[in-house]
Design a protein around this motif. Structure first.
Motif, PDB file in Angstrom:
ATOM      1  N   LYS A  82      -6.342  44.571-120.198  1.00 54.89           N
ATOM      2  CA  LYS A  82      -4.980  44.307-120.664  1.00 54.89           C
ATOM      3  C   LYS A  82      -3.953  44.876-119.697  1.00 54.89           C
ATOM      4  CE  LYS A  82      -5.994  44.080-125.599  1.00 54.89           C
ATOM      5  NZ  LYS A  82      -5.853  44.752-126.893  1.00 54.89           N
ATOM      6  N   ILE A  83      -4.198  46.092-119.202  1.00 50.14           N
ATOM      7  CA  ILE A  83      -3.278  46.723-118.263  1.00 50.14           C
ATOM      8  C   ILE A  83      -3.201  45.916-116.982  1.00 50.14           C
ATOM      9  CG2 ILE A  83      -2.971  48.767-116.801  1.00 50.14           C
ATOM     10  CD1 ILE A  83      -4.106  50.412-119.148  1.00 50.14           C
ATOM     11  N   TRP A  84      -4.311  45.377-116.534  1.00 49.62           N
ATOM     12  CA  TRP A  84      -4.364  44.588-115.307  1.00 49.62           C
ATOM     13  C   TRP A  84      -3.698  43.233-115.495  1.00 49.62           C
ATOM     14  CZ3 TRP A  84      -6.920  39.925-114.350  1.00 49.62           C
ATOM     15  CH2 TRP A  84      -7.018  39.550-113.028  1.00 49.62           C
ATOM     16  N   THR A  86      -1.146  42.229-117.448  1.00 54.33           N
ATOM     17  CA  THR A  86       0.317  42.213-117.551  1.00 54.33           C
ATOM     18  C   THR A  86       0.999  42.067-116.195  1.00 54.33           C
ATOM     19  OG1 THR A  86       0.200  43.494-119.580  1.00 54.33           O
ATOM     20  CG2 THR A  86       2.313  43.478-118.437  1.00 54.33           C
ATOM     21  N   PRO A  87       0.684  42.903-115.199  1.00 54.44           N
ATOM     22  CA  PRO A  87       1.358  42.727-113.907  1.00 54.44           C
ATOM     23  C   PRO A  87       1.013  41.406-113.227  1.00 54.44           C
ATOM     24  CG  PRO A  87       0.047  44.744-113.902  1.00 54.44           C
ATOM     25  CD  PRO A  87      -0.139  44.090-115.217  1.00 54.44           C
ATOM     26  N   VAL A  88      -0.221  40.961-113.397  1.00 55.14           N
ATOM     27  CA  VAL A  88      -0.609  39.693-112.773  1.00 55.14           C
ATOM     28  C   VAL A  88       0.202  38.542-113.364  1.00 55.14           C
ATOM     29  CG1 VAL A  88      -2.504  38.033-112.532  1.00 55.14           C
ATOM     30  CG2 VAL A  88      -2.907  40.461-112.107  1.00 55.14           C
ATOM     31  N   SER A  90       3.116  38.784-114.791  1.00 60.59           N
ATOM     32  CA  SER A  90       4.510  38.981-114.385  1.00 60.59           C
ATOM     33  C   SER A  90       4.747  38.429-112.986  1.00 60.59           C
ATOM     34  CB  SER A  90       4.872  40.469-114.426  1.00 60.59           C
ATOM     35  OG  SER A  90       4.762  40.970-115.723  1.00 60.59           O
ATOM     36  N   VAL A  91       3.836  38.710-112.079  1.00 60.87           N
ATOM     37  CA  VAL A  91       3.961  38.203-110.704  1.00 60.87           C
ATOM     38  C   VAL A  91       3.861  36.684-110.697  1.00 60.87           C
ATOM     39  CG1 VAL A  91       2.834  38.136-108.435  1.00 60.87           C
ATOM     40  CG2 VAL A  91       3.172  40.326-109.611  1.00 60.87           C
TER      41      VAL A  91
END
Length: 123
Positions: A82-84, A86-88, A90-91
């Protein structure tokens, strides 16, 4: 459930205080407390004595804890995913929006097409 909680649960199920259990095992009450709080683990001779005292196999105590450790590892893996993610995401969204802005410019270089594209996507 970890080893300490398992030992505490078994002790309470058999209505022993830490002091009573310590006396049966020839250890101190502080030693029993340290097992239950996870600071130390009992050695194999003590596990054998506990197994006999509670009428459960050492294997069942260890396997229950092994199952709990596997569950905890799976939860940790899910959290990391889940942590991984989110940024992916977003990008990816940022790249998509920037592409839309770039592709929507008219010949003069104005970005009015993006507003229209965004409006058409929303409505």
């Amino acid at each position: 459930m970890d080893v300490g909680n398992q030992l505490k649960k078994l002790r309470q199920e058999h209505d022993y205080t830490q002091l009573q259990l310590a006396e049966k095992l020839n250890v101190s009450r502080k030693t029993v407390s340290s097992w239950e709080n996870g600071r130390n683990l009992p050695g194999i001779p003590i596990l054998i004595d506990l197994s006999d005292l509670y009428g459960v196999s050492i294997d069942s105590m260890v396997r229950e804890n092994e199952h709990a450790y596997k569950e905890e590892a799976e939860k940790t893996k899910t959290t990391i995913q889940k942590i991984w993610l989110t940024p992916v995401l977003s990008v990816a969204i940022a790249i998509f929006l920037l592409s839309c802005i770039y592709l929507s410019k008219d010949a003069a270089g104005h970005g009015q097409g993006f507003i229209l594209l965004l409006h058409s996507l929303i409505f």
